[in-house]
Design a protein around this motif. Structure first.
Motif, PDB file in Angstrom:
ATOM      1  N   GLN A  87      22.687  -5.944   6.054  1.00 32.22           N
ATOM      2  CA  GLN A  87      23.434  -6.415   7.215  1.00 32.22           C
ATOM      3  C   GLN A  87      23.091  -5.574   8.439  1.00 32.22           C
ATOM      4  O   GLN A  87      22.994  -4.350   8.379  1.00 32.22           O
ATOM      5  CB  GLN A  87      24.935  -6.339   6.942  1.00 32.22           C
ATOM      6  N   GLY A  88      22.880  -6.238   9.565  1.00 31.17           N
ATOM      7  CA  GLY A  88      22.676  -5.554  10.822  1.00 31.17           C
ATOM      8  C   GLY A  88      21.257  -5.120  11.112  1.00 31.17           C
ATOM      9  O   GLY A  88      21.017  -4.426  12.095  1.00 31.17           O
ATOM     10  N   VAL A  89      20.292  -5.510  10.276  1.00 37.49           N
ATOM     11  CA  VAL A  89      18.908  -5.118  10.524  1.00 37.49           C
ATOM     12  C   VAL A  89      18.154  -6.244  11.218  1.00 37.49           C
ATOM     13  O   VAL A  89      18.550  -7.413  11.171  1.00 37.49           O
ATOM     14  CB  VAL A  89      18.181  -4.740   9.215  1.00 37.49           C
ATOM     15  N   ALA A  90      17.044  -5.880  11.868  1.00 39.34           N
ATOM     16  CA  ALA A  90      16.236  -6.867  12.573  1.00 39.34           C
ATOM     17  C   ALA A  90      15.306  -7.627  11.639  1.00 39.34           C
ATOM     18  O   ALA A  90      14.831  -8.709  11.976  1.00 39.34           O
ATOM     19  CB  ALA A  90      15.420  -6.179  13.668  1.00 39.34           C
ATOM     20  N   GLY A  91      15.033  -7.079  10.470  1.00 42.92           N
ATOM     21  CA  GLY A  91      14.144  -7.716   9.502  1.00 42.92           C
ATOM     22  C   GLY A  91      14.013  -6.842   8.284  1.00 42.92           C
ATOM     23  O   GLY A  91      14.686  -5.802   8.169  1.00 42.92           O
ATOM     24  N   HIS A  92      13.160  -7.239   7.357  1.00 44.78           N
ATOM     25  CA  HIS A  92      13.005  -6.417   6.164  1.00 44.78           C
ATOM     26  C   HIS A  92      11.581  -6.459   5.641  1.00 44.78           C
ATOM     27  O   HIS A  92      10.824  -7.398   5.905  1.00 44.78           O
ATOM     28  CB  HIS A  92      13.998  -6.843   5.079  1.00 44.78           C
ATOM     29  N   PHE A  93      11.237  -5.412   4.903  1.00 45.14           N
ATOM     30  CA  PHE A  93       9.970  -5.314   4.193  1.00 45.14           C
ATOM     31  C   PHE A  93      10.233  -5.582   2.718  1.00 45.14           C
ATOM     32  O   PHE A  93      11.303  -5.257   2.205  1.00 45.14           O
ATOM     33  CB  PHE A  93       9.365  -3.920   4.342  1.00 45.14           C
ATOM     34  N   ASP A  94       9.261  -6.145   2.041  1.00 49.45           N
ATOM     35  CA  ASP A  94       9.439  -6.420   0.622  1.00 49.45           C
ATOM     36  C   ASP A  94       9.402  -5.157  -0.224  1.00 49.45           C
ATOM     37  O   ASP A  94      10.143  -5.028  -1.194  1.00 49.45           O
ATOM     38  CB  ASP A  94       8.359  -7.389   0.123  1.00 49.45           C
ATOM     39  N   ALA A  95       8.519  -4.210   0.113  1.00 44.21           N
ATOM     40  CA  ALA A  95       8.303  -3.047  -0.742  1.00 44.21           C
ATOM     41  C   ALA A  95       7.755  -1.893   0.091  1.00 44.21           C
ATOM     42  O   ALA A  95       7.257  -2.092   1.210  1.00 44.21           O
ATOM     43  CB  ALA A  95       7.328  -3.397  -1.861  1.00 44.21           C
ATOM     44  N   THR A 130      22.843   4.209   1.125  1.00 47.20           N
ATOM     45  CA  THR A 130      23.028   5.414   1.937  1.00 47.20           C
ATOM     46  C   THR A 130      22.408   5.288   3.328  1.00 47.20           C
ATOM     47  O   THR A 130      22.707   6.097   4.208  1.00 47.20           O
ATOM     48  CB  THR A 130      22.408   6.632   1.228  1.00 47.20           C
ATOM     49  N   ASP A 131      21.560   4.295   3.526  1.00 47.32           N
ATOM     50  CA  ASP A 131      20.931   4.088   4.830  1.00 47.32           C
ATOM     51  C   ASP A 131      21.745   3.162   5.727  1.00 47.32           C
ATOM     52  O   ASP A 131      21.444   3.032   6.919  1.00 47.32           O
ATOM     53  CB  ASP A 131      19.526   3.505   4.655  1.00 47.32           C
ATOM     54  N   GLU A 132      22.764   2.524   5.171  1.00 46.76           N
ATOM     55  CA  GLU A 132      23.520   1.551   5.943  1.00 46.76           C
ATOM     56  C   GLU A 132      24.267   2.185   7.111  1.00 46.76           C
ATOM     57  O   GLU A 132      24.491   1.545   8.136  1.00 46.76           O
ATOM     58  CB  GLU A 132      24.476   0.797   5.025  1.00 46.76           C
ATOM     59  N   SER A 133      24.655   3.459   6.949  1.00 50.62           N
ATOM     60  CA  SER A 133      25.346   4.122   8.063  1.00 50.62           C
ATOM     61  C   SER A 133      24.413   4.275   9.257  1.00 50.62           C
ATOM     62  O   SER A 133      24.860   4.239  10.414  1.00 50.62           O
ATOM     63  CB  SER A 133      25.876   5.493   7.622  1.00 50.62           C
ATOM     64  N   ILE A 162      24.448   2.380  13.382  1.00 54.82           N
ATOM     65  CA  ILE A 162      24.500   3.067  14.685  1.00 54.82           C
ATOM     66  C   ILE A 162      23.280   2.785  15.559  1.00 54.82           C
ATOM     67  O   ILE A 162      23.248   3.234  16.717  1.00 54.82           O
ATOM     68  CB  ILE A 162      24.649   4.593  14.509  1.00 54.82           C
ATOM     69  N   MET A 163      22.309   2.042  15.067  1.00 51.71           N
ATOM     70  CA  MET A 163      21.128   1.779  15.879  1.00 51.71           C
ATOM     71  C   MET A 163      21.450   1.102  17.218  1.00 51.71           C
ATOM     72  O   MET A 163      20.862   1.447  18.247  1.00 51.71           O
ATOM     73  CB  MET A 163      20.106   0.954  15.090  1.00 51.71           C
ATOM     74  N   PRO A 164      22.402   0.153  17.271  1.00 54.90           N
ATOM     75  CA  PRO A 164      22.729  -0.443  18.580  1.00 54.90           C
ATOM     76  C   PRO A 164      23.235   0.568  19.600  1.00 54.90           C
ATOM     77  O   PRO A 164      23.077   0.359  20.807  1.00 54.90           O
ATOM     78  CB  PRO A 164      23.814  -1.473  18.223  1.00 54.90           C
ATOM     79  N   ASP A 165      23.816   1.674  19.146  1.00 55.48           N
ATOM     80  CA  ASP A 165      24.312   2.693  20.068  1.00 55.48           C
ATOM     81  C   ASP A 165      23.178   3.354  20.847  1.00 55.48           C
ATOM     82  O   ASP A 165      23.406   3.920  21.924  1.00 55.48           O
ATOM     83  CB  ASP A 165      25.082   3.772  19.310  1.00 55.48           C
ATOM     84  N   PHE A 166      21.973   3.286  20.302  1.00 55.95           N
ATOM     85  CA  PHE A 166      20.808   3.898  20.944  1.00 55.95           C
ATOM     86  C   PHE A 166      19.799   2.843  21.401  1.00 55.95           C
ATOM     87  O   PHE A 166      18.660   3.177  21.698  1.00 55.95           O
ATOM     88  CB  PHE A 166      20.129   4.867  19.976  1.00 55.95           C
TER      89      PHE A 166
END
Length: 268
Positions: free
Chosen positions: A239-247, A216-219, A223-227
């Motif tokens: 897909q499309g994120v700058a990085g990730h957290f494990d937990a 549900t957060d993928e939408s 749109i983050m590049p739009d801002f």
């Protein structure tokens, strides 16, 4: 480090470390999902709890950003407030159905109609498929949680599909999540809620920094590049994120460090 660096994109500048990636708090809008991002997932939605120090960190970031911090959740505003009581934060609730610009309870608006009662009754009956299915009525949507009955997943979605086939003109959509099937009004998403939020002060003109974990957060990721914003996922490389957290624990530690640093690393 808990925040994992993604494979370098095909551009000159690779993803830097978080402290240089995050802009100064004076220029940032911090947007945070709740379940699976800030808070650890539990067997039932009512069992989640706010770990010591988190509310203090959120209050500090809210102050340092001049109010430009918001929780972005599928939960209703009322549910969010119960979890974080006595604190109230700016928030987007119900996958974009509700929005509150300030944490003092003012400027709250419902952006989606209540779900048809007959449709809701038909969908609620699906919970009878298994004792482990938990029904959550949000007014404008209905969620079927099956973390305690994972074997019922296929049956739940099949039953929802039959109802939708019987009511093809009903303005609803099915939103799958982590062990939850939610049926909500069409046209409202977390992304539409964030877009609306970013048109209001103190969020307008700032660079959003969003952290989420679920489908549900993928939408919002999209749109983050739009801002000129940045997105990070939790528990997986979306897909499309700058990085990730494990937990979620890593997210909480990062936010505490961000508050301590003042987000000053990106300022000259």
């Amino acid at each position: 480090m808990p925040l994992r660096k993604e494979s370098p994109p095909a551009v000159a500048d690779a993803v830097p470390l978080p402290r240089t990636l995050v802009p100064h708090l004076d220029d940032t809008a911090i947007l945070l999902d709740i379940d699976g991002t800030l808070l650890d997932l539990m067997p039932t939605p009512r069992e989640v709890w706010v770990p010591p120090g988190l509310a203090e960190t959120l209050r500090g970031l809210l102050s340092r950003t001049s109010g430009a911090l918001a929780l972005v959740s599928g939960r209703s505003l009322n549910d969010i407030d119960l979890i974080f009581a006595p604190d109230q934060f700016p928030a987007i609730g119900g996958h974009g159905a509700e929005m509150r610009l300030r944490g003092d309870g003012d400027s709250a608006a419902t952006r989606a109609p209540q779900m048809d009662q007959e449709l809701k009754r038909r969908l609620a009956a699906i919970a009878r498929l298994s004792p482990g299915i938990l029904l959550e009525d949000k007014g404008y949507s209905l969620a079927l949680h099956y973390r305690l009955a994972p074997h019922a997943e296929q049956a739940i979605y099949e039953a929802v599909s039959l109802i939708r086939a019987d009511l093809p003109d009903a303005p609803i959509e099915v939103l799958p999540g982590k062990c939850v099937c939610e049926i909500k009004p069409a046209g409202f998403t977390k992304a539409s809620g964030v877009r609306a939020l970013m048109t209001h002060q103190p969020f307008r003109g700032r660079r959003p920094f969003f952290i989420g974990d679920d489908v549900t957060d993928e939408s919002v990721f999209a749109i983050m590049p739009d801002f000129d914003g940045l997105a990070f996922s939790v528990g997986r490389r979306a897909q499309g994120v700058a990085g990730h957290f494990d937990a979620p624990q890593d997210v909480r530690e990062f936010l505490a460090r961000l508050l301590d640093d003042g987000g000053s690393a990106a300022k000259p």
